[in-house]
Design a protein around this motif. Structure first.
Motif, PDB file in Angstrom:
ATOM      1  N   ILE A 225     117.920  34.865  64.062  1.00 30.14           N
ATOM      2  CA  ILE A 225     118.126  35.414  62.717  1.00 30.14           C
ATOM      3  C   ILE A 225     117.432  36.777  62.613  1.00 30.14           C
ATOM      4  O   ILE A 225     116.235  36.891  62.866  1.00 30.14           O
ATOM      5  CB  ILE A 225     117.574  34.473  61.628  1.00 30.14           C
ATOM      6  CG1 ILE A 225     118.092  33.040  61.816  1.00 30.14           C
ATOM      7  CG2 ILE A 225     117.918  35.016  60.245  1.00 30.14           C
ATOM      8  CD1 ILE A 225     119.589  32.872  61.716  1.00 30.14           C
ATOM      9  N   ARG A 226     118.207  37.801  62.250  1.00 26.59           N
ATOM     10  CA  ARG A 226     117.634  39.141  62.106  1.00 26.59           C
ATOM     11  C   ARG A 226     117.764  39.593  60.648  1.00 26.59           C
ATOM     12  O   ARG A 226     118.673  39.162  59.939  1.00 26.59           O
ATOM     13  CB  ARG A 226     118.399  40.148  62.986  1.00 26.59           C
ATOM     14  CG  ARG A 226     118.494  39.749  64.444  1.00 26.59           C
ATOM     15  CD  ARG A 226     117.152  39.911  65.126  1.00 26.59           C
ATOM     16  NE  ARG A 226     116.684  41.287  65.080  1.00 26.59           N
ATOM     17  CZ  ARG A 226     116.865  42.159  66.075  1.00 26.59           C
ATOM     18  NH1 ARG A 226     117.501  41.802  67.168  1.00 26.59           N
ATOM     19  NH2 ARG A 226     116.399  43.386  65.969  1.00 26.59           N
ATOM     20  N   VAL A 227     116.862  40.462  60.242  1.00 24.57           N
ATOM     21  CA  VAL A 227     116.965  41.018  58.892  1.00 24.57           C
ATOM     22  C   VAL A 227     117.460  42.460  58.997  1.00 24.57           C
ATOM     23  O   VAL A 227     116.845  43.294  59.653  1.00 24.57           O
ATOM     24  CB  VAL A 227     115.615  40.973  58.149  1.00 24.57           C
ATOM     25  CG1 VAL A 227     115.734  41.684  56.807  1.00 24.57           C
ATOM     26  CG2 VAL A 227     115.193  39.517  57.939  1.00 24.57           C
ATOM     27  N   GLY A 228     118.583  42.723  58.365  1.00 18.35           N
ATOM     28  CA  GLY A 228     119.184  44.062  58.424  1.00 18.35           C
ATOM     29  C   GLY A 228     118.650  44.962  57.323  1.00 18.35           C
ATOM     30  O   GLY A 228     117.704  44.605  56.618  1.00 18.35           O
ATOM     31  N   PRO A 229     119.247  46.129  57.152  1.00 15.56           N
ATOM     32  CA  PRO A 229     118.806  47.057  56.108  1.00 15.56           C
ATOM     33  C   PRO A 229     119.229  46.577  54.719  1.00 15.56           C
ATOM     34  O   PRO A 229     120.103  45.736  54.583  1.00 15.56           O
ATOM     35  CB  PRO A 229     119.527  48.353  56.462  1.00 15.56           C
ATOM     36  CG  PRO A 229     120.710  47.931  57.254  1.00 15.56           C
ATOM     37  CD  PRO A 229     120.371  46.648  57.946  1.00 15.56           C
ATOM     38  N   ARG A 230     118.586  47.136  53.706  1.00 13.54           N
ATOM     39  CA  ARG A 230     118.933  46.782  52.322  1.00 13.54           C
ATOM     40  C   ARG A 230     120.270  47.393  51.915  1.00 13.54           C
ATOM     41  O   ARG A 230     121.037  46.793  51.176  1.00 13.54           O
ATOM     42  CB  ARG A 230     117.862  47.301  51.350  1.00 13.54           C
ATOM     43  CG  ARG A 230     116.529  46.611  51.473  1.00 13.54           C
ATOM     44  CD  ARG A 230     115.535  47.215  50.479  1.00 13.54           C
ATOM     45  NE  ARG A 230     115.893  46.888  49.105  1.00 13.54           N
ATOM     46  CZ  ARG A 230     115.453  45.809  48.469  1.00 13.54           C
ATOM     47  NH1 ARG A 230     114.646  44.962  49.069  1.00 13.54           N
ATOM     48  NH2 ARG A 230     115.821  45.594  47.224  1.00 13.54           N
ATOM     49  N   GLU A 231     120.517  48.618  52.376  1.00 12.68           N
ATOM     50  CA  GLU A 231     121.723  49.331  51.954  1.00 12.68           C
ATOM     51  C   GLU A 231     122.741  49.361  53.089  1.00 12.68           C
ATOM     52  O   GLU A 231     122.384  49.557  54.253  1.00 12.68           O
ATOM     53  CB  GLU A 231     121.389  50.774  51.571  1.00 12.68           C
ATOM     54  CG  GLU A 231     120.353  50.910  50.472  1.00 12.68           C
ATOM     55  CD  GLU A 231     120.842  50.412  49.120  1.00 12.68           C
ATOM     56  OE1 GLU A 231     122.071  50.334  48.919  1.00 12.68           O
ATOM     57  OE2 GLU A 231     119.988  50.100  48.273  1.00 12.68           O
ATOM     58  N   ALA A 232     124.011  49.218  52.703  1.00  9.61           N
ATOM     59  CA  ALA A 232     125.077  49.221  53.703  1.00  9.61           C
ATOM     60  C   ALA A 232     125.080  50.518  54.513  1.00  9.61           C
ATOM     61  O   ALA A 232     125.345  50.520  55.712  1.00  9.61           O
ATOM     62  CB  ALA A 232     126.428  49.024  53.020  1.00  9.61           C
ATOM     63  N   VAL A 233     124.746  51.612  53.855  1.00 10.74           N
ATOM     64  CA  VAL A 233     124.834  52.910  54.503  1.00 10.74           C
ATOM     65  C   VAL A 233     123.906  52.993  55.729  1.00 10.74           C
ATOM     66  O   VAL A 233     124.137  53.764  56.655  1.00 10.74           O
ATOM     67  CB  VAL A 233     124.558  54.043  53.482  1.00 10.74           C
ATOM     68  CG1 VAL A 233     123.127  53.983  52.981  1.00 10.74           C
ATOM     69  CG2 VAL A 233     124.855  55.394  54.057  1.00 10.74           C
ATOM     70  N   ASP A 234     122.863  52.164  55.745  1.00 14.96           N
ATOM     71  CA  ASP A 234     121.918  52.196  56.875  1.00 14.96           C
ATOM     72  C   ASP A 234     122.303  51.245  58.008  1.00 14.96           C
ATOM     73  O   ASP A 234     121.584  51.139  59.002  1.00 14.96           O
ATOM     74  CB  ASP A 234     120.509  51.850  56.368  1.00 14.96           C
ATOM     75  CG  ASP A 234     120.031  52.856  55.326  1.00 14.96           C
ATOM     76  OD1 ASP A 234     120.325  54.056  55.503  1.00 14.96           O
ATOM     77  OD2 ASP A 234     119.383  52.458  54.345  1.00 14.96           O
TER      78      ASP A 234
END
Lengths: 442, 324
Positions: free
Chosen positions: A421-430
């Protein structure tokens, strides 16, 4: 315009007989105003009051339906000026114009293209509503053969355009059993056109560049028994048309001005005109010619403007493949709110990086809203993983959570023990940057 | 038949904001742009005043962008390598003002240095006399690092500094106040967020006639209806007299539309999408027109053909005054 409870009360017998089931006439009037009861519950209401009350209950913009074998286009019945006040209900009917002067083969060819046009937008198949056949030469024979040509390739509803009633009559006689529109009656020919519309039960379009003339014409047409009317405000330019369309809509909705309480039609020869017609009140939009690269964005614009602002548009929950992902590519999780989905899908697609996009059913809410409402939690995410069987497509099981719900990562790990399980960025643009740095590196 | 058209009588109006300063006012611009002042909903000349026409800005970048559609690269060609040349070409293409975007990374892939940003802005100011809007890379820290030196190096020009958002508004507003510039306040498609940021900014002491608001939007097909309705609601609130929404609106349909697959991708797409170039331009034009008619005062575009079409539409929408 709807009457208030007090206005309705004044039209009732005011005897408090209670036979309607309410203790007083005023109570009944309030219920009527809220549209929670029917007037027929009152046995003593006078005919005159009845007529007045029914008139006030009629929609401010008449519903107009064009019909042909298996097809229907409904416009009108709108109740607001701005979509956020409630919603726009009946999508503008989009028609494409074909001149009778074209050769028969070309007409059939063009009609086929228009009729068979389908474009997919967020899982919906969008299409053109019908065809407008235009006579410029006063030639009834050509109108007949054009209708035959068009009808050999399409059953969609028709609009017939001519300034000559004989041409229209010839056309209408070919279309028995249908409800087409004839276009356009003016100050000078309205009587003949109205007779024709009455005889063939067709919808009648009337045109003028003056609001007053349009109102005058509808009253005259109505007095001869034709009520299915469409207004064609023929402004001098784009801005004049915006003003005329707005004035008609306002008079109908805000002042309940019956003489302008009809849907409108706009002839459009440029993308800008067509775009304005869709956002600013045209019931029918008739395009000069058929070009997929214009019809597609117009159908999308119509879809967008006519969505109910109170109900977020959702995309189908499920597994979406972006840039042909393989068994080692990551699974990105998001919710099924359409804007959330599009933001994420767009960024990933634009980056050219392959990924599996897992869209969980969060009842159409965005990531944070859904999380706060308990509609996007470890349970739901795990359920989405299981119901889509995404694990079977993978040799490397990596699941990326939106950064805004990093707090869920522990619970998701517990629910999906054989996943990383990974945590991605808050905003789609990132996402593209995150993908390159955190996912491609290992 | 006499027809009484219902008219709205609005107590409020949009503020007037002037961008750019002439030499006599401490700047170097050859002209200024004034927007706002409306006392009615868009283009309803029969009801109120629209003293200033909406304007079109062309978006250029401090270096050739990596991710712009090939269609845009074919259009602008070599000028994309030099922001000064690009600004001149944009002026030729009909821009009323220029939006210069500062990249996060420079040509070598390193974070853009403040002196590089200042150099790009100064070269654009020297090459083109139109008023200027400068957008940072869109990440609060990078925006602060680049916009502050840009602001200081161009004192008195009445440039619009963006992106000014809740994370960094203090820094951007402070430097705008100190150097006689304006700010563009950006929030994410929400009436209350927009209003709140305007309050925070004006509480710092920046006069309201030096603030533009950017309510953001989605492209056609990608959430435009949210942007459309938020703008209509902001404008209605302004006309009803809500002071903190009475700011001219700037929107970026060019950026949004050219991000979509419909505009970016020419191959491997459904046949029903039609011709690529025309579709892409239609996408940008229709996004722009929809927002123009919901209250935009400054429209930021990318393709010269869209600029031509949108300016043509503004001409017709403004000249309709003579027909009422």
């Amino acid at each position: 315009m709807a009457l208030s409870g007090i206005q309705i009360y004044k039209l009732l017998p005011q005897t408090n007989c209670k036979e309607c089931g309410f203790p007083t006439c005023l109570a009944f009037a309030m219920k009527l105003a809220a549209k929670q009861v029917e007037l027929s519950s009152c046995p003593y209401v006078s005919e005159a009051s009845k007529a007045q009350l029914e008139e006030s209950a009629a929609p401010p913009i008449r519903l107009i339906t064009l019909k042909s074998d298996g097809h229907e286009v409904k416009v009108g019945n709108e109740v607001v000026l701005y979509r956020h006040e409630k919603t726009f209900y009946n999508k503008s009917g989009i028609f494409v114009k074909l001149p009778t002067s074209k050769g028969e083969n070309e007409l059939v060819e063009q009609t086929k293209k228009i009729d068979q046009y389908r474009v997919n937008y967020v899982g919906m198949d969008l299409e053109v509503d019908g065809i407008a056949i235009e006579d410029n030469a006063g030639d009834a024979t050509k109108m007949k053969s054009a209708i035959n040509a068009v009808r050999s390739a399409s059953k969609k509803p028709l609009i017939l355009i001519s300034s000559d009633e004989n041409v229209l009559e010839a056309g209408l006689s070919q279309l028995n059993g249908e409800t087409p529109m004839i276009c356009c009656a003016t100050q000078s020919n309205w009587e003949k056109f109205t007779d024709l519309a009455g005889k063939h039960k067709s919808v009648l379009a009337i045109t003028s560049d003056k609001i007053e003339e349009l109102a005058e014409l509808t009253e005259k047409v109505k007095s001869k028994g034709v009520e299915d009317i469409v207004l064609v405000p023929n402004g001098k330019n784009l801005g004049h048309n915006l003003i005329l369309q707005t004035q008609i809509r306002r008079a109908a909705i805000k002042a309940n001005f019956r003489a302008l309480g009809y849907p409108t039609l706009a002839f459009c020869s440029t993308p800008v005109q067509a775009g304005q017609a869709i956002t600013k009140y045209a019931g029918f939009v008739v395009l000069d010619n058929f070009a997929p690269e214009l019809v597609y964005p117009l159908l999308v614009l119509r879809q967008n403007i006519y969505t109910d602002p109170q109900k977020p548009i959702q995309v189908q929950p499920g597994l979406y493949e972006i840039n042909n992902p393989k068994e080692t590519d990551p699974v990105l999780v998001t919710t099924n709110f359409s804007i959330t989905y599009f933001s994420v899908a767009n960024e990933v697609e634009g980056s050219g990086l392959p990924a599996w996009l897992l869209v969980a059913d969060a009842e159409g809410m965005s990531v944070l809203t859904a999380w706060a409402a308990g509609k996007f939690d470890a349970d739901r995410i795990a359920k989405a993983v299981k119901t889509t069987n995404v694990a079977e497509k993978l040799s490397k099981r990596r699941l990326v959570l939106p950064g805004a719900v990093a707090v869920l990562s522990g619970e998701v790990e517990a629910e999906l023990p054989d996943w990383e399980i990974r945590v991605g960025p808050r905003e789609a643009v990132d996402i593209p940057k995150f993908y390159k740095q955190a996912l491609q590196a290992n | 038949m006499p027809v009484e058209i219902p008219k709205d009588k609005w107590p409020g109006s949009v503020r007037t904001v002037t961008i750019g300063a002439l030499p006599k006012d401490g700047g170097t611009r050859k002209c200024t742009v004034t927007v706002g002042g409306e006392t009615t909903m868009p283009f309803l000349h029969y009801e109120g005043e629209i003293p200033n026409r909406p304007v079109v800005a062309i978006e250029i970048v401090d270096r050739k962008p990596d991710d712009w559609s090939p269609l845009l690269q074919e259009t602008w060609k070599d000028v994309m390598d030099d922001p000064a040349e690009w600004a001149k070409a944009a002026e030729q293409a009909g821009a009323d003002l220029i939006v210069l975007e500062l990249s996060l990374n420079n040509r070598n892939g390193e974070p853009t240095k403040p002196e590089e940003a200042v150099g790009a802005v100064k070269s654009v100011l020297a090459a083109c006399g139109l008023p200027l809007i400068v957008f940072g890379p869109g990440q609060a820290e990078a925006d602060n690092a680049l916009l502050v030196p840009v602001s200081e190096a161009t004192k008195g020009e009445r440039i619009v500094l963006g992106i000014c958002e809740d994370k960094n508004y203090r820094t951007i507003v402070a430097t705008a106040m100190a150097n006689d510039h304006l700010v563009s306040a950006r929030t994410a498609m929400d009436v209350n967020l927009a209003k709140q940021l305007n309050i925070l900014i004006s509480d710092m002491g920046l006069p309201l006639d030096r603030i533009l608001m950017d309510p953001t939007t989605g492209a056609l097909g990608y959430g435009i209806e949210y942007g459309f309705s938020v703008m209509e609601r902001l404008r209605l609130a302004a006309l009803q007299g809500d002071k903190m929404t009475q700011l001219p609106m700037i929107v970026t349909p060019g950026y949004e539309a050219w991000k979509t697959k419909e505009s970016k991708v020419g191959e491997g797409v459904p046949e029903a999408w039609g011709d690529w170039l025309n579709r892409a331009i239609n996408w940008e034009t229709l996004t722009a027109i929809t927002l123009l008619e919901s209250g935009a005062d400054i429209i930021v575009l990318r393709h010269p053909e869209s600029v031509k079409r949108v300016k043509g539409a503004i001409d017709e929408l403004m000249s309709a005054k003579e027909f009422v």
